[in-house]
Design a protein around this motif. Structure first.
Motif, mmCIF file in Angstrom:
data_model
loop_
_atom_site.group_PDB
_atom_site.id
_atom_site.type_symbol
_atom_site.label_atom_id
_atom_site.label_comp_id
_atom_site.label_asym_id
_atom_site.label_seq_id
_atom_site.Cartn_x
_atom_site.Cartn_y
_atom_site.Cartn_z
ATOM 1 N N PHE A 26 0.819 -1.213 0.000
ATOM 2 C CA PHE A 26 0.000 0.000 0.000
ATOM 3 C C PHE A 26 0.854 1.264 0.000
ATOM 4 O O PHE A 26 0.552 2.240 -0.692
ATOM 5 N N HIS A 65 -5.573 -0.498 4.455
ATOM 6 C CA HIS A 65 -5.748 0.032 3.105
ATOM 7 C C HIS A 65 -6.177 1.487 3.161
ATOM 8 O O HIS A 65 -5.631 2.336 2.441
ATOM 9 N N SER A 71 -3.213 3.810 -1.879
ATOM 10 C CA SER A 71 -3.396 2.364 -1.952
ATOM 11 C C SER A 71 -4.179 1.983 -3.195
ATOM 12 O O SER A 71 -5.142 2.653 -3.562
#
Length: 206
Positions: A26, A65, A71
């Motif tokens: 991410f 996330h 991300s």
């Protein structure tokens, strides 16, 4: 080309589907492919049957996330039946929309279509006719035994209005180089690659 780090960007096999692998992916702007199934009524991140209390909750994964600016897409491999309502609730709580589901059992896929999930069907040597092709938004294009996926195969799906996710050969123990050379000119937001080598994919398609 969107890049999906397979079970996160792991450097050692024990890091697969771990917090460190997800954060590494991410924080570098990659999406991830990962797996979910239920344990005692709670959705978990787990490829195999979860055992014990140390398996990551799906809600924790979604928070990771959300916390990383940039991300990428989540490709959610559905490993158990009947998870639609719980998954929808988790996504709504987290405010996550950039996710598609795939690999659920064929009858179970109806629940994902009916509840409005972005859902990919699978095309491979084992599924030469992808189920629910007319209803699926995308195709998970896999090659278990040989590098049969040519640009023409990919383009036919794109011409049909489908998004395409390519499974890189190293996920099945083969070298990636020949397939990547064949796919080298592909690009666009409608196509992604699931790979154990996201940093190399970024060098090629980034």
């Amino acid at each position: 080309m969107k890049i999906l780090a397979h079970r996160g960007w792991w450097l050692e096999p024990h890091e697969k589907n771990s917090e460190v692998a997800f954060k590494r992916a991410f924080e570098n702007g990659f999406g991830v492919e990962t797996d979910t199934r239920d344990q005692n009524g709670v959705l978990k991140i787990a490829h195999d049957m979860p055992v014990g209390d140390e398996v990551m909750d799906l809600d924790y994964f979604l928070a990771l996330h959300k916390s990383c600016v940039g991300s990428g897409t989540i490709a959610m491999n559905i490993k158990a039946d009947g998870l639609q309502k719980a998954l929808r609730a988790s996504l709504d709580r987290a405010g996550i929309a950039d996710l598609f589901c795939f690999d659920m059992a064929v009858p179970d896929a109806l629940g994902y279509f009916n509840q409005g999930f972005v859902t990919y069907t699978r095309h491979s040597e084992l599924e030469p006719v992808p189920p629910y092709y007319d209803r699926a938004q995308g195709v998970w294009l896999d090659a278990f035994y040989s590098d049969w996926i040519t640009p023409d195969v990919i383009q036919k799906h794109r011409d049909a209005g489908k998004q395409v996710a390519l499974v890189s050969p190293e996920l099945h123990g083969r070298d990636h180089a020949a397939a990547w050379d064949a796919w080298g000119d592909l690009n666009g937001d409608d196509i992604s690659i699931c790979t154990d080598l996201p940093h190399l994919a970024a060098e090629k398609w980034g």
